[in-house]
Design an enzyme around this catalytic site. Sequence first.
Site, mmCIF file in Angstrom:
data_model
loop_
_atom_site.group_PDB
_atom_site.id
_atom_site.type_symbol
_atom_site.label_atom_id
_atom_site.label_comp_id
_atom_site.label_asym_id
_atom_site.label_seq_id
_atom_site.Cartn_x
_atom_site.Cartn_y
_atom_site.Cartn_z
ATOM 1 N N ASP A 113 0.429 -8.933 1.286
ATOM 2 C CA ASP A 113 -0.648 -8.053 0.798
ATOM 3 C C ASP A 113 -1.561 -8.835 -0.135
ATOM 4 O OD1 ASP A 113 -2.019 -5.703 -0.470
ATOM 5 O OD2 ASP A 113 -0.486 -4.608 0.628
ATOM 6 N N GLY A 144 0.833 -1.205 0.000
ATOM 7 C CA GLY A 144 0.000 0.000 0.000
ATOM 8 C C GLY A 144 0.865 1.251 0.000
ATOM 9 N N TYR A 171 -14.667 1.429 9.506
ATOM 10 C CA TYR A 171 -13.221 1.677 9.660
ATOM 11 C C TYR A 171 -12.896 2.019 11.121
ATOM 12 C CZ TYR A 171 -8.634 3.888 8.712
ATOM 13 O OH TYR A 171 -7.298 4.230 8.703
ATOM 14 N N THR A 200 -6.356 -2.689 -2.019
ATOM 15 C CA THR A 200 -6.252 -1.251 -2.301
ATOM 16 C C THR A 200 -4.810 -0.851 -2.610
ATOM 17 O OG1 THR A 200 -6.019 -0.778 0.070
ATOM 18 C CG2 THR A 200 -8.225 -0.644 -0.863
ATOM 19 N N GLY A 201 -3.896 -1.807 -2.504
ATOM 20 C CA GLY A 201 -2.496 -1.558 -2.852
ATOM 21 C C GLY A 201 -2.174 -2.253 -4.168
HETATM 22 P P1 NAD Z 1 -3.492 1.641 1.538
HETATM 23 O O1 NAD Z 1 -4.888 1.315 1.163
HETATM 24 O O2 NAD Z 1 -2.622 2.280 0.507
HETATM 25 O O3 NAD Z 1 -2.731 0.365 2.074
HETATM 26 C C1 NAD Z 1 -3.368 -0.693 2.750
HETATM 27 C C2 NAD Z 1 -2.826 -2.003 2.233
HETATM 28 O O4 NAD Z 1 -3.451 -3.092 2.943
HETATM 29 C C3 NAD Z 1 -3.121 -2.223 0.742
HETATM 30 O O5 NAD Z 1 -1.940 -2.568 0.052
HETATM 31 C C4 NAD Z 1 -4.135 -3.355 0.735
HETATM 32 O O6 NAD Z 1 -4.089 -4.119 -0.449
HETATM 33 C C5 NAD Z 1 -3.739 -4.119 1.987
HETATM 34 N N1 NAD Z 1 -4.800 -4.975 2.519
HETATM 35 C C6 NAD Z 1 -6.081 -4.638 2.796
HETATM 36 N N2 NAD Z 1 -6.770 -5.706 3.243
HETATM 37 C C7 NAD Z 1 -5.904 -6.742 3.261
HETATM 38 C C8 NAD Z 1 -6.009 -8.125 3.605
HETATM 39 N N3 NAD Z 1 -7.158 -8.646 4.020
HETATM 40 N N4 NAD Z 1 -4.905 -8.916 3.499
HETATM 41 C C9 NAD Z 1 -3.739 -8.394 3.065
HETATM 42 N N5 NAD Z 1 -3.564 -7.101 2.719
HETATM 43 C C10 NAD Z 1 -4.646 -6.287 2.800
HETATM 44 O O7 NAD Z 1 -3.595 2.569 2.833
HETATM 45 P P2 NAD Z 1 -2.448 3.376 3.609
HETATM 46 O O8 NAD Z 1 -2.790 4.800 3.572
HETATM 47 O O9 NAD Z 1 -1.121 2.946 3.165
HETATM 48 O O10 NAD Z 1 -2.707 2.884 5.111
HETATM 49 C C11 NAD Z 1 -1.932 1.858 5.699
HETATM 50 C C12 NAD Z 1 -2.334 1.655 7.147
HETATM 51 O O11 NAD Z 1 -2.116 2.849 7.898
HETATM 52 C C13 NAD Z 1 -3.807 1.301 7.328
HETATM 53 O O12 NAD Z 1 -3.929 0.341 8.349
HETATM 54 C C14 NAD Z 1 -4.437 2.587 7.752
HETATM 55 O O13 NAD Z 1 -5.566 2.371 8.544
HETATM 56 C C15 NAD Z 1 -3.312 3.237 8.540
HETATM 57 N N6 NAD Z 1 -3.451 4.690 8.526
HETATM 58 C C16 NAD Z 1 -3.133 5.419 7.408
HETATM 59 C C17 NAD Z 1 -3.314 6.786 7.407
HETATM 60 C C18 NAD Z 1 -2.969 7.634 6.211
HETATM 61 O O14 NAD Z 1 -3.212 8.835 6.264
HETATM 62 N N7 NAD Z 1 -2.412 7.101 5.153
HETATM 63 C C19 NAD Z 1 -3.828 7.422 8.551
HETATM 64 C C20 NAD Z 1 -4.174 6.651 9.645
HETATM 65 C C21 NAD Z 1 -3.957 5.278 9.626
#
Ligand code: NAD
Length: 322
Positions: free
Chosen positions: A33, A12, A147, A37-38
Amino acid sequence: MIEHAVVTGGAGFLGSHVCERLLAQGAAVTCMDNFLTGSPRNVAHLMDRPRFRLTECDLTGFIHVSGDVDLVLHLASAASPADYLRLPIETLKVGSLGTLHALGLAREKDARFVLASTSEVYGDPLRHPQREDYWGNVNPVGPRSVYDEAKRYAEALTTAYRNSREVDTGIVRIFNTYGPRMRPHDGRAIPTFVRQALTGQPLTVTGDGSQTRSICYVDDTVEGILAMARDDFAGPVNIGNPEELTMLGLAELIRDLAGSRSPIVFVERPTDDPMVRRPDITLARERLGWQASVTGLDGLRRTVEWFAGELDVTTGGRVIST
Ligand code: NAD
């Protein structure tokens, strides 16, 4: 020194930067992964590194990693509102079952476990700025609950594994993070404004734009997560940049940085959208010696430059290479 880290959600936005940083520090990295969403494209530049392994797997099912592991960073979860509203059950499942399995892996390997939680556990906060001892104001049946409540449950599960299964756990509550490799259409404000500004479309600000967010550049967030990984602190600890901007101010800044003449238009605000957001980072500063160092201006400039290289402006913002 971290020898072998498992990064769930490593393909991701945030996870790919975490993998990159861990490799740079000499760790072996297993990225797990399911590309919900990645994308493998986010880690394609790491594939020829001998200490990097990409495993396609759904964390909600059976997971296995061979050999010793000393760190499990659990980042897997849809994170943008557009994604989790489209994937409500998947989001609840990865926050619950996925977290259970990631904790089980950490327990089996006797590894440090760090949960990527979120400022969304504070909901639409009644205290400002948000400190870790604030319990939040979340609507458990609102659209965003898939969420917010998944993450609150994940925090509870992580805490229970620490208290009753002796797993060395930590919780970081990440505030809005932005930077290269965000998807231009992921629905989050910054990539949306940048895409709109670069392609000459109107910037769509929700509500009257007076609601605030505190935005943290990805390199700073990654350092905060890794500071927590190297510690034995349970947390939860806020990781974010206290620099607070109104959404209208953010849109105007991005428009200026992109050298765009796009108009700003106001659209309906989503249900339960928080009015304010700003981390109190006293705990991170005192306990982890961490604080953000990249200013909003600098981070947004880098982000606009990256998007400008990725977007095909002639097609309204499609990524060139996909
Ligand atoms: P993102 O969607 O880019 O990355 C999330 C990744 O998790 C993706 O690659 C997706 O394919 C993978 N994923 C989802 N469900 C899965 C499953 N069942 N098995 C394996 N992989 C799975 O989002 P991000 O912005 O990179 O966020 C990453 C983490 O950080 C998340 O947990 C999010 O809640 C947390 N977070 C991010 C932010 C931000 O601003 N980016 C803020 C608060 C928390």
